[in-house]
Scaffold this active site. Sequence first.
Site, short mmCIF file in Angstrom:
data_model
loop_
_atom_site.label_atom_id
_atom_site.label_comp_id
_atom_site.label_asym_id
_atom_site.label_seq_id
_atom_site.Cartn_x
_atom_site.Cartn_y
_atom_site.Cartn_z
CB CYS A 382 4.46 -11.36 -6.07
SG CYS A 382 4.88 -11.29 -4.33
CG HIS A 507 0.65 -13.95 -5.54
ND1 HIS A 507 1.52 -14.41 -6.51
CD2 HIS A 507 1.41 -13.70 -4.46
CE1 HIS A 507 2.75 -14.43 -6.03
NE2 HIS A 507 2.71 -14.01 -4.77
CD GLU A 509 -0.81 -15.27 -9.11
OE1 GLU A 509 -1.04 -14.06 -9.31
OE2 GLU A 509 0.23 -15.68 -8.53
N1 GLN Z 1 10.74 -13.19 -3.14
C1 GLN Z 1 9.91 -12.04 -3.10
C2 GLN Z 1 9.53 -11.67 -1.67
O1 GLN Z 1 9.58 -12.49 -0.80
C3 GLN Z 1 8.67 -12.21 -3.94
C4 GLN Z 1 7.77 -13.31 -3.49
C5 GLN Z 1 6.76 -13.72 -4.51
O2 GLN Z 1 6.90 -13.43 -5.69
N2 GLN Z 1 5.74 -14.44 -4.10
O3 GLN Z 1 9.18 -10.56 -1.39
#
Ligand code: GLN
Length: 531
Positions: A382, A507, A509
């Site tokens: 992400c 994600h 994970e």
């Molecule tokens: N802050 C970034 C976004 O909102 C990444 C978010 C995250 O890593 N979950 O796009």
Amino acid sequence: MKTKTKYIFVTGGVISGVGKGIMAASIGAILKAKGLKVSMQKCDPYFNVDAGLLNPREHGECYVTQDGAETDLDLGHYERFLDEEMTSNSIWTSGKLYKRLIDDERAGKFGGHTVQLVPHVTGLIQQTFLDNAKHFGSDVHIVEIGGTIGDLEGSHFVEAIREFPTKVGRENCLYVHVCYVPWLSTSQEFKTKPAQNSLRDLREFGIIPDMVVARMDVDRRVVVPQVATKLATFCGVSEDSVVLMPDAKSVYEVPLNAVKGGVLAPLERFIDHGDPDMHVWEELVDHIESDPKETVKIGLVAKYIDNTDTYLSVTEALKAAAWKVGVKLEIDWISAEEATEADFSDVDGIVVPGGFGVRGVEGKIAAAKYCLEHNKPYLGLCLGLQTAVIAAARRGGIKKANSEEFDAPADANVVYIMEGQKGKESTGGTMRLGNYPAKLVKGSKMAEIYGTTDVVERHRHRYEVNQKFLKEIEKGGLVVSGASPDGKLVEFVEAPACDYFVATQGHPEYRSRPYRAHPLFEGLIRASRQR
Ligand code: GLN
């Protein structure tokens, strides 16, 4: 014909943090190993509507369900132990409950009646049990009540579970109380008094448990018959309904320890369904306990390095991958705010996990740059994809490249909020949450890792890669290797010149299981081992 659903209610006593959730999930795993369909839910007393706005340093990881709920990390345990995907209804906080009730009241749904704790709040709580059991088609539905018995703020949940047998029959409800039995080193004995008191508190609500789980911090061989006898006598349960649980080296030992500790007798009196097939857990514990010679050192470049629960699913996914590959895992926590090249060169591979806010972001971009330039294995999750894209764009000539989240100038916003998303970004509501499909590029490293070109991962983010800058990003060393089916959103990137430099906007994970490593994590461990 399907038998009637049974319900197990798990409460806690004495102190929190003794592994009530793990015990509840382990009971679920054992019942699943008996061939039963098991579902779970958490009832949490706090008033936040969900975990989306909670500080992860204080509260631990925010776990995202496939349908996009931002929840407590307990649901991650449930998924890892049960291998079932939870939903937004798998957690009910007091905040969510009262919000629903008050919204209904304002909408006139109570037809002029007075809205009360009993029966309206308790009734709504009970409805969540019935709805979940129906949704999952469960043989057994397990409900964990957060906090400890006697907490003022959790009493509506306890009252709800006490009343519940009037709806489904007492024979279909099993009450499990998990309490802590401290060891007094001065007199060299276990003290059951706090546990007795918590059982008395439970009795005051009108609940006599069917099973008492005593968590104790010394090996059971030194202990125990007296503890079980005493608890049984004082608590009104039979001695073989007291399950003694010593500390475990790994949470994944708990299902097996629970069987050894005697959980089957009270469970079988409740639901008779043959012996559990525990081989998945036995194999997993064999892996965990094996002592591989090779060590792989993974640097986790993170903002919070003082509460490792903040990245719980990431560390669990790394462990699962290391078990699968057969290496010892060493996690090197690298503070994103203080990271130097020496930190990056010292590890075999690097993970940049998700995150929000500008703090530490330059360290994460530096990590991505280092990995691109030194062919060091990199997995970006992400925000870790966004930092990789920023690093590549800067290398590709956009010196001021950044994300709009960190005030990128308009001509260098390589990560940005897309048009349709603008102007509504004040709360969690505008984020891309939950499952999203992606098409991987045929022949890409990513497609090879996944073994397919159609993938789904869970998301939790607001910003996207700005495809206007793809040329520069490519010049900096990264190509897009997966996008949303309509091509509008970049989902995966990779560095063709590196052995293993991959990143995803999702994600992964959250979908890793201890006994089924996620391919992206497994790939990272394999590549890092080769170095
Ligand atoms: N802050 C970034 C976004 O909102 C990444 C978010 C995250 O890593 N979950 O796009």
